[in-house]
Write an enzyme that holds these catalytic residues in place. Structure first.
Site, short mmCIF file in Angstrom:
data_model
loop_
_atom_site.label_atom_id
_atom_site.label_comp_id
_atom_site.label_asym_id
_atom_site.label_seq_id
_atom_site.Cartn_x
_atom_site.Cartn_y
_atom_site.Cartn_z
N SER A 147 29.91 -94.74 3.59
CA SER A 147 30.38 -94.83 2.21
C SER A 147 31.07 -96.16 1.97
O SER A 147 30.91 -96.76 0.90
CB SER A 147 31.32 -93.67 1.90
OG SER A 147 32.50 -93.79 2.66
N ASN A 156 27.90 -101.66 -5.64
CA ASN A 156 28.57 -102.30 -6.77
C ASN A 156 28.14 -103.74 -6.95
O ASN A 156 27.89 -104.18 -8.07
CB ASN A 156 30.09 -102.26 -6.56
CG ASN A 156 30.69 -100.98 -7.09
OD1 ASN A 156 30.89 -100.84 -8.28
ND2 ASN A 156 30.94 -100.04 -6.20
N ARG A 165 29.28 -98.36 -0.85
CA ARG A 165 30.03 -98.53 -2.09
C ARG A 165 30.10 -100.01 -2.46
O ARG A 165 29.81 -100.40 -3.59
CB ARG A 165 31.43 -97.97 -1.93
CG ARG A 165 32.27 -98.10 -3.20
CD ARG A 165 33.72 -97.68 -2.99
NE ARG A 165 33.81 -96.31 -2.51
CZ ARG A 165 34.16 -96.00 -1.27
NH1 ARG A 165 34.45 -96.95 -0.40
NH2 ARG A 165 34.22 -94.75 -0.90
#
Lengths: 156, 284
Positions: free
Chosen positions: B205, B213, B209
Protein backbone atom coordinates in the site's frame (compact mmCIF):
# COMPACT_ATOMS: atom_id res chain seq x y z
CA UNK A 1 5.72 -1.13 -16.52
CA UNK A 2 7.69 -3.93 -14.99
CA UNK A 3 9.80 -4.71 -11.99
CA UNK A 4 13.48 -4.84 -12.87
CA UNK A 5 17.03 -4.21 -11.76
CA UNK A 6 16.13 -0.56 -11.09
CA UNK A 7 14.46 -1.79 -7.90
CA UNK A 8 17.70 -3.20 -6.52
CA UNK A 9 19.71 -0.14 -7.54
CA UNK A 10 17.13 2.16 -5.97
CA UNK A 11 17.23 0.18 -2.72
CA UNK A 12 21.00 0.49 -2.61
CA UNK A 13 20.85 4.23 -3.30
CA UNK A 14 18.16 4.62 -0.66
CA UNK A 15 20.22 2.69 1.88
CA UNK A 16 23.30 4.78 1.23
CA UNK A 17 21.31 7.99 1.39
CA UNK A 18 19.74 7.05 4.73
CA UNK A 19 23.14 6.06 6.07
CA UNK A 20 24.64 9.37 4.92
CA UNK A 21 21.81 11.34 6.47
CA UNK A 22 22.13 9.42 9.72
CA UNK A 23 25.89 9.89 9.83
CA UNK A 24 26.60 13.33 8.44
CA UNK A 25 23.44 15.43 8.56
CA UNK A 26 20.97 14.64 11.30
CA UNK A 27 23.27 14.58 14.37
CA UNK A 28 25.10 17.77 13.39
CA UNK A 29 22.03 19.90 12.78
CA UNK A 30 20.19 18.53 15.79
CA UNK A 31 23.24 19.12 18.01
CA UNK A 32 23.41 22.73 16.83
CA UNK A 33 19.69 23.18 17.53
CA UNK A 34 19.93 21.62 20.99
CA UNK A 35 22.96 23.74 21.75
CA UNK A 36 21.08 26.85 20.68
CA UNK A 37 18.01 26.07 22.77
CA UNK A 38 20.32 25.45 25.74
CA UNK A 39 21.98 28.82 25.13
CA UNK A 40 18.63 30.56 24.86
CA UNK A 41 17.48 28.98 28.11
CA UNK A 42 20.69 30.12 29.78
CA UNK A 43 20.29 33.61 28.36
CA UNK A 44 16.73 33.85 29.64
CA UNK A 45 17.79 32.66 33.08
CA UNK A 46 20.62 35.20 33.13
CA UNK A 47 18.25 37.96 32.06
CA UNK A 48 15.88 37.05 34.87
CA UNK A 49 18.72 37.03 37.36
CA UNK A 50 19.90 40.41 36.06
CA UNK A 51 16.45 41.85 36.45
CA UNK A 52 16.27 40.54 39.99
CA UNK A 53 19.60 42.07 40.94
CA UNK A 54 18.55 45.32 39.28
CA UNK A 55 15.46 45.45 41.47
CA UNK A 56 17.59 44.69 44.48
CA UNK A 57 20.11 47.40 43.61
CA UNK A 58 17.30 49.86 43.01
CA UNK A 59 15.80 49.25 46.44
CA UNK A 60 19.24 49.47 48.00
CA UNK A 61 19.85 52.77 46.26
CA UNK A 62 16.50 54.03 47.53
CA UNK A 63 17.50 53.06 51.06
CA UNK A 64 20.79 54.92 50.73
CA UNK A 65 19.09 58.04 49.37
CA UNK A 66 16.52 57.97 52.17
CA UNK A 67 19.25 57.59 54.78
CA UNK A 68 21.25 60.43 53.25
CA UNK A 69 18.20 62.65 53.23
CA UNK A 70 17.57 61.86 56.88
CA UNK A 71 21.15 62.64 57.75
CA UNK A 72 21.03 65.88 55.81
CA UNK A 73 17.91 66.93 57.72
CA UNK A 74 19.64 66.06 60.96
CA UNK A 75 22.71 68.09 60.01
CA UNK A 76 20.60 71.08 59.01
CA UNK A 77 18.68 70.91 62.30
CA UNK A 78 21.89 70.66 64.24
CA UNK A 79 23.43 73.58 62.37
CA UNK A 80 20.36 75.72 62.96
CA UNK A 81 20.42 74.86 66.62
CA UNK A 82 24.09 75.68 66.82
CA UNK A 83 23.57 78.99 65.01
CA UNK A 84 20.84 79.95 67.48
CA UNK A 85 23.14 79.05 70.32
CA UNK A 86 25.95 81.14 68.89
CA UNK A 87 23.65 84.11 68.44
CA UNK A 88 22.42 83.75 72.01
CA UNK A 89 25.98 83.43 73.27
CA UNK A 90 27.08 86.49 71.33
CA UNK A 91 24.09 88.39 72.64
CA UNK A 92 25.03 87.41 76.20
CA UNK A 93 28.67 88.38 75.74
CA UNK A 94 27.70 91.66 74.16
CA UNK A 95 25.33 92.47 77.03
CA UNK A 96 27.96 91.63 79.65
CA UNK A 97 30.62 93.58 77.82
CA UNK A 98 28.29 96.55 77.45
CA UNK A 99 27.45 96.42 81.15
CA UNK A 100 31.12 96.24 81.98
CA UNK A 101 31.91 99.19 79.76
CA UNK A 102 29.07 101.21 81.22
CA UNK A 103 30.19 100.37 84.73
CA UNK A 104 33.79 101.30 83.96
CA UNK A 105 32.67 104.55 82.39
CA UNK A 106 30.51 105.35 85.40
CA UNK A 107 33.38 104.55 87.70
CA UNK A 108 35.66 106.76 85.66
CA UNK A 109 33.09 109.53 85.75
CA UNK A 110 32.75 109.15 89.49
CA UNK A 111 36.51 109.17 89.92
CA UNK A 112 36.86 112.21 87.71
CA UNK A 113 34.07 113.95 89.59
CA UNK A 114 35.68 113.15 92.93
CA UNK A 115 39.01 114.37 91.74
CA UNK A 116 37.56 117.52 90.32
CA UNK A 117 35.67 118.15 93.49
CA UNK A 118 38.83 117.54 95.54
CA UNK A 119 40.79 119.95 93.47
CA UNK A 120 38.06 122.47 93.54
CA UNK A 121 37.84 122.15 97.29
CA UNK A 122 41.57 122.62 97.64
CA UNK A 123 41.53 125.55 95.42
CA UNK A 124 38.59 127.05 97.24
CA UNK A 125 40.31 126.28 100.52
CA UNK A 126 43.49 127.87 99.28
CA UNK A 127 41.56 130.88 98.05
CA UNK A 128 39.70 131.02 101.36
CA UNK A 129 42.89 130.69 103.31
CA UNK A 130 44.52 133.33 101.17
CA UNK A 131 41.52 135.56 101.58
CA UNK A 132 41.40 134.91 105.32
CA UNK A 133 45.10 135.48 105.76
CA UNK A 134 44.78 138.66 103.82
CA UNK A 135 41.92 139.58 106.06
CA UNK A 136 43.55 138.52 109.32
CA UNK A 137 47.02 139.56 108.17
CA UNK A 138 49.51 137.18 109.30
CA UNK A 139 47.87 135.96 112.41
CA UNK A 140 46.57 132.86 111.12
CA UNK A 141 49.10 130.24 110.23
CA UNK A 142 48.04 127.93 107.43
CA UNK A 143 49.61 125.03 109.02
CA UNK A 144 48.18 125.44 112.48
CA UNK A 145 44.74 126.00 111.20
CA UNK A 146 44.72 123.10 108.78
CA UNK A 147 41.97 121.34 110.69
CA UNK A 148 39.74 124.24 110.36
CA UNK A 149 40.50 124.62 106.70
CA UNK A 150 39.78 120.97 106.06
CA UNK A 151 36.47 121.38 107.77
CA UNK A 152 35.68 124.29 105.61
CA UNK A 153 36.68 122.49 102.49
CA UNK A 154 34.34 119.63 103.30
CA UNK A 155 31.48 122.04 103.77
CA UNK A 156 31.89 123.53 100.32
CA UNK B 1 -13.82 16.37 -35.43
CA UNK B 2 -10.38 17.83 -34.80
CA UNK B 3 -10.14 15.53 -31.78
CA UNK B 4 -10.97 12.50 -33.86
CA UNK B 5 -8.35 13.48 -36.35
CA UNK B 6 -5.63 13.86 -33.71
CA UNK B 7 -6.70 11.07 -31.38
CA UNK B 8 -3.99 8.60 -32.49
CA UNK B 9 -1.44 11.34 -32.05
CA UNK B 10 -2.50 11.89 -28.45
CA UNK B 11 -2.32 8.17 -27.67
CA UNK B 12 1.12 7.93 -29.18
CA UNK B 13 2.19 11.04 -27.31
CA UNK B 14 1.06 9.62 -23.97
CA UNK B 15 2.50 6.18 -24.59
CA UNK B 16 5.74 7.78 -25.62
CA UNK B 17 5.85 9.64 -22.32
CA UNK B 18 5.09 6.43 -20.44
CA UNK B 19 8.18 4.67 -21.75
CA UNK B 20 11.39 4.48 -19.77
CA UNK B 21 14.88 5.08 -20.99
CA UNK B 22 16.10 1.51 -20.44
CA UNK B 23 18.86 -0.68 -21.78
CA UNK B 24 16.36 -2.97 -23.55
CA UNK B 25 12.68 -3.73 -23.83
CA UNK B 26 11.45 -5.79 -20.85
CA UNK B 27 10.03 -9.28 -21.20
CA UNK B 28 7.21 -9.94 -18.79
CA UNK B 29 6.36 -8.28 -15.51
CA UNK B 30 9.63 -9.06 -13.74
CA UNK B 31 12.89 -8.92 -15.66
CA UNK B 32 16.03 -8.25 -13.71
CA UNK B 33 18.17 -7.81 -16.78
CA UNK B 34 16.44 -4.51 -17.53
CA UNK B 35 17.38 -1.23 -15.88
CA UNK B 36 15.68 2.15 -16.19
CA UNK B 37 18.48 4.64 -16.61
CA UNK B 38 16.19 7.67 -16.28
CA UNK B 39 14.80 6.62 -12.90
CA UNK B 40 18.24 5.82 -11.54
CA UNK B 41 19.73 9.03 -12.97
CA UNK B 42 17.07 11.34 -11.59
CA UNK B 43 16.80 9.67 -8.19
CA UNK B 44 20.57 9.76 -7.73
CA UNK B 45 20.61 13.38 -8.89
CA UNK B 46 17.84 14.29 -6.45
CA UNK B 47 19.54 12.31 -3.69
CA UNK B 48 22.63 14.41 -4.30
CA UNK B 49 20.56 17.61 -4.30
CA UNK B 50 19.09 16.62 -0.96
CA UNK B 51 22.32 15.38 0.56
CA UNK B 52 24.58 18.22 -0.57
CA UNK B 53 22.06 20.87 0.48
CA UNK B 54 21.60 19.44 3.95
CA UNK B 55 25.22 18.48 4.32
CA UNK B 56 26.38 22.02 3.59
CA UNK B 57 24.09 23.30 6.30
CA UNK B 58 25.09 20.52 8.71
CA UNK B 59 28.77 21.23 8.14
CA UNK B 60 28.42 24.89 9.03
CA UNK B 61 25.57 24.48 11.52
CA UNK B 62 26.04 26.98 14.29
CA UNK B 63 24.36 27.27 17.63
CA UNK B 64 24.42 31.04 17.20
CA UNK B 65 21.97 33.03 15.15
CA UNK B 66 21.16 30.87 12.10
CA UNK B 67 21.12 32.24 8.59
CA UNK B 68 17.95 32.19 6.50
CA UNK B 69 18.93 28.99 4.75
CA UNK B 70 19.96 27.20 7.92
CA UNK B 71 16.68 28.36 9.40
CA UNK B 72 14.72 26.75 6.57
CA UNK B 73 16.61 23.47 6.92
CA UNK B 74 16.15 23.55 10.67
CA UNK B 75 12.42 24.10 10.22
CA UNK B 76 12.23 20.93 8.12
CA UNK B 77 14.34 19.00 10.63
CA UNK B 78 12.27 20.20 13.55
CA UNK B 79 9.05 19.34 11.73
CA UNK B 80 10.29 15.79 11.06
CA UNK B 81 11.63 15.48 14.58
CA UNK B 82 8.26 16.44 16.05
CA UNK B 83 6.44 13.98 13.81
CA UNK B 84 8.79 11.19 14.84
CA UNK B 85 8.52 12.04 18.53
CA UNK B 86 4.74 12.06 18.30
CA UNK B 87 4.50 8.49 16.99
CA UNK B 88 7.72 6.84 18.10
CA UNK B 89 8.54 6.77 21.78
CA UNK B 90 11.62 4.59 21.85
CA UNK B 91 15.18 5.65 21.22
CA UNK B 92 16.55 5.07 17.78
CA UNK B 93 19.34 6.78 15.91
CA UNK B 94 17.91 5.57 12.62
CA UNK B 95 14.24 6.43 12.51
CA UNK B 96 14.39 10.24 12.50
CA UNK B 97 17.08 10.48 9.77
CA UNK B 98 15.20 7.81 7.85
CA UNK B 99 12.01 9.85 8.05
CA UNK B 100 13.89 12.97 6.92
CA UNK B 101 15.42 11.14 3.99
CA UNK B 102 12.09 9.65 2.96
CA UNK B 103 10.23 12.94 3.19
CA UNK B 104 12.79 15.01 1.29
CA UNK B 105 13.66 12.43 -1.31
CA UNK B 106 10.05 11.61 -2.15
CA UNK B 107 9.19 15.30 -2.17
CA UNK B 108 11.96 15.91 -4.70
CA UNK B 109 10.83 12.87 -6.74
CA UNK B 110 7.33 14.25 -6.82
CA UNK B 111 8.47 17.78 -7.47
CA UNK B 112 9.84 16.63 -10.82
CA UNK B 113 6.18 16.19 -11.75
CA UNK B 114 5.60 19.95 -11.68
CA UNK B 115 8.44 20.54 -14.13
CA UNK B 116 6.72 20.96 -17.52
CA UNK B 117 6.15 17.44 -18.88
CA UNK B 118 7.78 18.02 -22.25
CA UNK B 119 10.75 20.11 -21.13
CA UNK B 120 13.28 17.48 -20.04
CA UNK B 121 12.18 14.80 -22.58
CA UNK B 122 12.65 17.42 -25.31
CA UNK B 123 16.15 18.16 -24.02
CA UNK B 124 16.85 14.42 -23.92
CA UNK B 125 15.64 14.03 -27.47
CA UNK B 126 18.04 16.79 -28.47
CA UNK B 127 20.81 14.82 -26.77
CA UNK B 128 19.79 11.65 -28.63
CA UNK B 129 17.67 9.80 -26.09
CA UNK B 130 14.32 8.71 -27.42
CA UNK B 131 12.51 8.21 -24.10
CA UNK B 132 12.83 9.91 -20.73
CA UNK B 133 10.69 9.67 -17.63
CA UNK B 134 11.70 12.41 -15.22
CA UNK B 135 9.50 11.56 -12.20
CA UNK B 136 11.07 8.65 -10.27
CA UNK B 137 7.92 8.15 -8.17
CA UNK B 138 5.98 7.25 -11.34
CA UNK B 139 8.26 4.21 -11.58
CA UNK B 140 7.07 1.27 -9.50
CA UNK B 141 10.69 0.21 -9.07
CA UNK B 142 11.46 3.43 -7.21
CA UNK B 143 8.41 3.34 -4.94
CA UNK B 144 8.82 -0.37 -4.23
CA UNK B 145 12.49 0.18 -3.48
CA UNK B 146 11.47 2.60 -0.76
CA UNK B 147 8.67 0.50 0.67
CA UNK B 148 10.63 -2.77 0.53
CA UNK B 149 13.54 -1.16 2.37
CA UNK B 150 11.08 0.04 4.99
CA UNK B 151 9.56 -3.46 5.06
CA UNK B 152 12.96 -5.02 5.68
CA UNK B 153 13.51 -2.53 8.50
CA UNK B 154 10.10 -3.43 9.98
CA UNK B 155 11.04 -7.13 10.01
CA UNK B 156 14.50 -6.35 11.36
CA UNK B 157 13.21 -4.25 14.24
CA UNK B 158 10.35 -6.64 15.01
CA UNK B 159 12.79 -9.51 15.36
CA UNK B 160 15.31 -7.36 17.20
CA UNK B 161 12.83 -6.03 19.74
CA UNK B 162 10.59 -9.06 20.24
CA UNK B 163 12.83 -11.91 19.23
CA UNK B 164 12.04 -14.34 16.46
CA UNK B 165 9.57 -16.21 18.68
CA UNK B 166 7.83 -13.03 19.73
CA UNK B 167 7.57 -11.90 16.12
CA UNK B 168 6.15 -15.22 14.95
CA UNK B 169 3.80 -15.18 17.94
CA UNK B 170 2.58 -11.77 16.92
CA UNK B 171 1.77 -13.13 13.47
CA UNK B 172 0.03 -16.30 14.67
CA UNK B 173 -1.45 -15.82 18.18
CA UNK B 174 -3.71 -12.87 17.48
CA UNK B 175 -6.31 -11.54 16.92
CA UNK B 176 -7.96 -14.86 17.94
CA UNK B 177 -6.58 -16.63 20.95
CA UNK B 178 -7.73 -19.37 23.26
CA UNK B 179 -6.61 -20.85 26.54
CA UNK B 180 -7.23 -24.32 25.18
CA UNK B 181 -4.12 -25.64 23.46
CA UNK B 182 -5.96 -27.47 20.68
CA UNK B 183 -8.30 -24.59 19.97
CA UNK B 184 -5.27 -22.30 19.82
CA UNK B 185 -3.49 -24.67 17.44
CA UNK B 186 -6.55 -24.59 15.20
CA UNK B 187 -6.62 -20.79 15.32
CA UNK B 188 -2.97 -20.35 14.34
CA UNK B 189 -3.49 -20.76 10.57
CA UNK B 190 -6.44 -18.38 10.63
CA UNK B 191 -4.46 -15.81 12.55
CA UNK B 192 -1.47 -16.23 10.33
CA UNK B 193 -3.59 -15.72 7.23
CA UNK B 194 -5.13 -12.52 8.60
CA UNK B 195 -1.92 -11.12 10.06
CA UNK B 196 0.26 -11.88 7.06
CA UNK B 197 -2.20 -10.09 4.78
CA UNK B 198 -2.09 -7.07 7.10
CA UNK B 199 1.68 -7.31 7.29
CA UNK B 200 2.28 -7.66 3.57
CA UNK B 201 -0.26 -4.96 2.76
CA UNK B 202 2.00 -2.38 4.36
CA UNK B 203 4.79 -2.17 1.78
CA UNK B 204 2.38 -2.75 -1.08
CA UNK B 205 0.00 0.00 0.00
CA UNK B 206 2.88 2.37 0.75
CA UNK B 207 4.40 2.08 -2.69
CA UNK B 208 1.16 1.79 -4.67
CA UNK B 209 -0.37 4.83 -2.97
CA UNK B 210 2.60 6.98 -3.91
CA UNK B 211 2.90 5.50 -7.38
CA UNK B 212 -0.83 5.82 -8.10
CA UNK B 213 -1.07 9.43 -7.04
CA UNK B 214 1.94 10.53 -9.00
CA UNK B 215 1.06 8.43 -12.02
CA UNK B 216 -2.41 10.01 -12.12
CA UNK B 217 -0.93 13.47 -11.63
CA UNK B 218 1.49 12.99 -14.48
CA UNK B 219 -1.28 11.57 -16.65
CA UNK B 220 -3.37 14.71 -16.15
CA UNK B 221 -0.43 16.91 -17.11
CA UNK B 222 0.03 14.74 -20.21
CA UNK B 223 -3.65 15.03 -21.12
CA UNK B 224 -3.52 18.79 -20.72
CA UNK B 225 -0.38 18.92 -22.82
CA UNK B 226 -2.09 16.78 -25.45
CA UNK B 227 -4.74 19.50 -25.90
CA UNK B 228 -2.36 21.52 -28.06
CA UNK B 229 -0.54 18.57 -29.56
CA UNK B 230 -1.05 19.79 -33.10
CA UNK B 231 0.96 22.93 -32.32
CA UNK B 232 0.65 26.23 -34.18
CA UNK B 233 -1.69 24.80 -36.82
CA UNK B 234 -4.43 24.33 -34.21
CA UNK B 235 -4.66 28.10 -33.73
CA UNK B 236 -6.41 28.36 -37.11
CA UNK B 237 -9.62 27.17 -35.48
CA UNK B 238 -11.69 28.41 -32.53
CA UNK B 239 -11.31 24.98 -30.93
CA UNK B 240 -7.54 25.35 -31.14
CA UNK B 241 -7.61 28.65 -29.24
CA UNK B 242 -10.00 27.14 -26.72
CA UNK B 243 -7.61 24.22 -26.21
CA UNK B 244 -4.63 26.56 -25.75
CA UNK B 245 -6.37 28.69 -23.13
CA UNK B 246 -7.74 25.55 -21.51
CA UNK B 247 -4.28 24.05 -21.29
CA UNK B 248 -2.80 27.17 -19.73
CA UNK B 249 -5.60 27.66 -17.21
CA UNK B 250 -6.10 24.05 -16.24
CA UNK B 251 -2.37 23.37 -16.26
CA UNK B 252 -1.81 26.20 -13.80
CA UNK B 253 -4.72 25.04 -11.65
CA UNK B 254 -3.55 21.44 -11.62
CA UNK B 255 0.06 22.40 -10.92
CA UNK B 256 -1.08 24.42 -7.91
CA UNK B 257 -3.20 21.58 -6.63
CA UNK B 258 -0.53 19.06 -7.40
CA UNK B 259 2.00 20.93 -5.27
CA UNK B 260 -0.29 20.15 -2.37
CA UNK B 261 -0.65 16.52 -3.42
CA UNK B 262 3.07 15.87 -3.79
CA UNK B 263 3.83 17.31 -0.36
CA UNK B 264 1.00 15.32 1.16
CA UNK B 265 2.15 12.08 -0.46
CA UNK B 266 5.71 12.58 0.79
CA UNK B 267 4.33 13.32 4.24
CA UNK B 268 2.03 10.28 4.26
CA UNK B 269 4.84 7.96 3.22
CA UNK B 270 7.04 9.34 5.98
CA UNK B 271 4.42 9.22 8.73
CA UNK B 272 3.33 5.68 7.85
CA UNK B 273 6.94 4.53 7.83
CA UNK B 274 7.43 5.98 11.31
CA UNK B 275 4.18 4.44 12.54
CA UNK B 276 5.06 1.01 11.16
CA UNK B 277 8.51 1.14 12.73
CA UNK B 278 7.00 2.31 16.00
CA UNK B 279 4.63 -0.66 15.89
CA UNK B 280 7.58 -2.95 15.24
CA UNK B 281 9.23 -1.58 18.39
CA UNK B 282 6.18 -1.94 20.61
CA UNK B 283 5.42 -4.96 22.73
CA UNK B 284 1.87 -6.15 22.96
Amino acid sequence: MNINLTLIVQMLVFGMLVFGTMKFIWPHILAAMDERSRKIAQGLAAAEKGEESLTEARSKAEDIVREARERATQIIDHAQHRANELVEEAKGTATTEGGRLVAAAQQQIQLDTTRARERLRREVAGIAVGAASKLLSREIDARTHADLLEQLATQI
Amino acid sequence: MADAEHAPGATEYILHHQSFLSNKAPHGIVDFTVINYDTVFFSVLLALVFFVTFWMVARKATAGVPGKFQNLIEMIIEFIDNQVRDSFHGTSKLIAPLALTIFCWIFLFNFMDVVPVDLLPAVARGAGFEHLKVVPSTDLNATFALSLTVFILIIFYSVKMKGLVGFIGELTLQPFSSKNFFAQAALVPVNFLLESVTFLARPVSLSLRLYGNLYAGEMIFLLLAALTLHGISGLASVGGWFALIGQLGLGLLWAGFHLFVITLQAFIFMVLTVVYLAMAHEHH
